[in-house]
Motif scaffolding. Structure first.
Motif, PDB file in Angstrom:
ATOM      1  N   ALA A  37      43.004  39.686  49.868  1.00 26.96           N
ATOM      2  CA  ALA A  37      42.204  40.240  48.772  1.00 26.96           C
ATOM      3  C   ALA A  37      40.725  39.947  49.002  1.00 26.96           C
ATOM      4  CB  ALA A  37      42.655  39.662  47.436  1.00 26.96           C
ATOM      5  N   THR A 101      31.170  47.483  47.636  1.00 21.81           N
ATOM      6  CA  THR A 101      31.336  47.701  46.199  1.00 21.81           C
ATOM      7  C   THR A 101      30.142  47.156  45.415  1.00 21.81           C
ATOM      8  OG1 THR A 101      33.708  47.485  46.485  1.00 21.81           O
ATOM      9  CG2 THR A 101      32.869  47.215  44.257  1.00 21.81           C
ATOM     10  N   THR A 102      29.702  45.964  45.793  1.00 19.07           N
ATOM     11  CA  THR A 102      28.597  45.325  45.060  1.00 19.07           C
ATOM     12  C   THR A 102      27.376  46.226  45.037  1.00 19.07           C
ATOM     13  OG1 THR A 102      29.431  43.162  45.720  1.00 19.07           O
ATOM     14  CG2 THR A 102      27.132  43.260  44.981  1.00 19.07           C
ATOM     15  N   HIS A 130      35.359  41.381  38.314  1.00 12.25           N
ATOM     16  CA  HIS A 130      34.706  40.603  39.377  1.00 12.25           C
ATOM     17  C   HIS A 130      33.227  40.478  39.000  1.00 12.25           C
ATOM     18  CE1 HIS A 130      32.992  39.939  43.432  1.00 12.25           C
ATOM     19  NE2 HIS A 130      34.202  39.626  43.840  1.00 12.25           N
ATOM     20  N   VAL A 180      42.104  47.587  39.860  1.00 13.02           N
ATOM     21  CA  VAL A 180      43.062  46.510  40.129  1.00 13.02           C
ATOM     22  C   VAL A 180      42.295  45.187  40.098  1.00 13.02           C
ATOM     23  CG1 VAL A 180      44.512  45.467  41.927  1.00 13.02           C
ATOM     24  CG2 VAL A 180      44.606  47.938  41.539  1.00 13.02           C
ATOM     25  N   ASN A 182      41.295  41.560  41.192  1.00 10.23           N
ATOM     26  CA  ASN A 182      41.397  40.785  42.432  1.00 10.23           C
ATOM     27  C   ASN A 182      42.021  39.416  42.201  1.00 10.23           C
ATOM     28  OD1 ASN A 182      38.920  39.969  41.064  1.00 10.23           O
ATOM     29  ND2 ASN A 182      38.511  38.738  42.864  1.00 10.23           N
ATOM     30  N   ASP A 207      35.911  50.313  39.471  1.00 10.29           N
ATOM     31  CA  ASP A 207      35.696  49.425  40.618  1.00 10.29           C
ATOM     32  C   ASP A 207      37.007  49.404  41.401  1.00 10.29           C
ATOM     33  OD1 ASP A 207      35.701  47.298  42.349  1.00 10.29           O
ATOM     34  OD2 ASP A 207      35.023  45.809  40.899  1.00 10.29           O
ATOM     35  N   GLN A 210      39.798  46.564  45.055  1.00  6.32           N
ATOM     36  CA  GLN A 210      41.161  46.127  45.389  1.00  6.32           C
ATOM     37  C   GLN A 210      42.116  47.313  45.442  1.00  6.32           C
ATOM     38  OE1 GLN A 210      42.042  43.078  46.327  1.00  6.32           O
ATOM     39  NE2 GLN A 210      39.981  42.300  46.002  1.00  6.32           N
ATOM     40  N   LYS A 233      37.937  45.569  52.914  1.00  2.00           N
ATOM     41  CA  LYS A 233      39.218  45.237  52.271  1.00  2.00           C
ATOM     42  C   LYS A 233      40.310  46.241  52.632  1.00  2.00           C
ATOM     43  CE  LYS A 233      36.957  43.084  48.298  1.00  2.00           C
ATOM     44  NZ  LYS A 233      37.140  41.634  48.449  1.00  2.00           N
TER      45      LYS A 233
HETATM   46  N1  PLP Z   1      35.239  44.109  42.769  1.00  2.00           N
HETATM   47  C1  PLP Z   1      36.423  43.570  43.060  1.00  2.00           C
HETATM   48  C2  PLP Z   1      37.590  43.855  42.167  1.00  2.00           C
HETATM   49  C3  PLP Z   1      36.569  42.769  44.196  1.00  2.00           C
HETATM   50  O1  PLP Z   1      37.759  42.236  44.483  1.00  2.00           O
HETATM   51  C4  PLP Z   1      35.440  42.537  45.019  1.00  2.00           C
HETATM   52  C5  PLP Z   1      35.550  41.634  46.185  1.00  2.00           C
HETATM   53  O2  PLP Z   1      36.353  40.738  46.200  1.00  2.00           O
HETATM   54  C6  PLP Z   1      34.237  43.136  44.680  1.00  2.00           C
HETATM   55  C7  PLP Z   1      34.155  43.913  43.554  1.00  2.00           C
HETATM   56  C8  PLP Z   1      33.013  42.948  45.518  1.00  2.00           C
HETATM   57  O3  PLP Z   1      33.209  43.533  46.776  1.00  2.00           O
HETATM   58  P1  PLP Z   1      32.159  43.324  47.953  1.00  2.00           P
HETATM   59  O4  PLP Z   1      31.889  41.851  48.038  1.00  2.00           O
HETATM   60  O5  PLP Z   1      32.843  43.856  49.156  1.00  2.00           O
HETATM   61  O6  PLP Z   1      30.933  44.096  47.595  1.00  2.00           O
END
Ligand code: PLP
Length: 413
Positions: A37, A101-102, A130, A180, A182, A207, A210, A233
């Protein structure tokens, strides 16, 4: 990959051979990688595609008339087509490459939020978000005075859908929630929630960080307005991800960053911007990342989500049964609809101490808050031990985890 696509005939050992790192040993013990994850491992198809890009195709894209630049541009834009197919987007220009994603959520908060929100407007989030789907909205709140409404989570780890419905009120301007979780593995009823929000004229950001690793995604069927995911991921490289947005929405909001490639014409008096997707991809993008991501999406698509899900759900059921039988172990997140993520605590034992003992046996799990501090506070905890399984994990690895946890109990009481 040697694979018989019929469920039950999944040749996990053949699949494991696609992932060179799974042959690694840690302190002389075979690696048992249960931190999927956080990030997935990469198949040879992705590693070799990245190598081929740098060996044979590397050039900057979009601005070159020379052969290599055109090769790289074609591969980069084909990667966008692959992403669009993976998400079932109407058009590839609805898929913007981001760092992950961030960055995708920050883009929406900054460009969409900056244009569409004002003091007193409400954004609906959930307790299980998250930090990446909390902090960008808090930054906006502190800038312009919006309010955050938080949908609670039930003891089972399911979203409180009734509370959701009461929180999407007259002042709600956006719902932003994880498809989903994380930390808990919960699969939220995204389609139902989106339909409810839309009936009230409220757009939805999903988002999918996951979800993309476990579920087939169809942004048209979901009807989400934004969908975000991270390549790393889903068997792809780090530093690359995607923001999907409906064309009419993305096309109507200002750029996120300024620089090369996103402009039409620049004078010192005025700059005009290109259309989608370039207006959101300022500067040299992560070209190899996008191409590697496409290789990863092709890999999982070829394997088939049905096959992957069957393997992961088998591991989830088996691991849940075995872990539940350990004395003093409590699982958090027992929703009937969940992916292969198990968070748990062991009574009287700090998660980090357990993680270190497991690591000595080659078992990689994540310990801590998993970037969901408000969720753990809701359960009266500061974090958990999290084992997260991918389709390339095995029941034997679950057994090694369980043996490791028995050793933890013996050593730490
Ligand atoms: N959102 C969820 C549900 C996540 O699990 C994660 C990473 O664990 C993120 C956002 C952030 O992803 P990233 O660090 O790849 O930008």
């Amino acid at each position: 990959m040697i694979l018989n696509k019929q469920a039950g005939d999944f040749d996990v050992q053949a699949v494991r051979r696609d992932f060179p790192i799974l042959g690694t040993t840690v302190g002389g013990k075979p690696l048992v990688y249960l931190d999927n994850a956080a990030t997935s491992q990469k198949p040879r198809a992705v590693i070799e595609r990245l190598e081929r890009y740098y060996r044979e195709e590397n050039a900057n894209i979009h601005r070159g008339v020379h052969f290599l630049s055109q090769e790289a541009t074609t591969a980069y834009e084909q990667a966008r087509e692959t992403v669009a197919r993976f998400l079932n987007a109407r058009e590839s220009r609805e898929c913007i490459f981001t760092r992950g994603t961030t960055e995708a959520i920050n883009l929406v908060a900054s460009s969409w939020g900056g244009q569409n929100l004002q003091a007193g407007d409400e954004i609906v989030l959930t307790t299980m978000e998250h930090h990446a789907n909390i902090v960008p909205w808090q930054l906006l709140r502190d800038q312009i005075g919006i309010e955050l409404k938080i949908v609670p989570v039930q003891d089972s780890g399911e979203l409180d859908v009734d509370a959701f419905k009461s929180l999407v009120g007259d002042k709600a301007r956006l719902v932003a929630l994880c498809h989903v979780s994380n930390a808990l593995g919960t699969i939220n009823p995204a389609k139902e929630l989106i339909a409810f929000a839309h009936e009230r004229g409220v757009p939805v950001l999903l988002d999918g960080a996951q979800a993309a690793a476990h579920l087939p995604i169809d942004v048209q069927a979901l009807d989400c307005d934004f969908f975000t995911f991270s390549g790393h991921k889903v068997c792809g490289p780090t530093g690359i991800g995607v923001l999907y947005g409906k064309a009419d929405i993305l096309g109507s909001i200002p750029p996120y960053q300024g620089g090369g490639d996103m402009i039409d014409r620049v004078t010192f008096e005025k700059t005009t911007f290109r259309g989608l997707p370039e207006r959101f991809e300022a500067g040299t993008p992560h070209i190899s990342g996008a191409i590697g991501l496409a290789a990863a999406l092709d890999y999982v698509t070829e394997m088939g989500h049905g096959v992957m899900q069957a393997q992961e759900q088998d591991l989830l059921a088996y691991a849940t049964e075995r872990l539940s039988a350990l004395p003093g172990l409590r699982i958090y997140g027992t929703a009937p609809e969940k992916v292969s993520v198990i968070s748990f605590i062991m009574e009287g034992i700090h998660p980090n101490d357990a993680g270190e003992i497991l690591d000595a046996d080659g078992v990689a799990v994540r310990t801590g808050h998993h970037c969901t501090m408000p969720l753990w506070a809701r359960f009266g905890l500061t974090g958990s031990i999290r084992a997260s399984f991918a389709f390339y994990n095995t029941r034997e690895e679950v057994d090694i985890l369980v043996a490791g946890l028995e050793k933890v109990r013996k050593l730490l009481g």
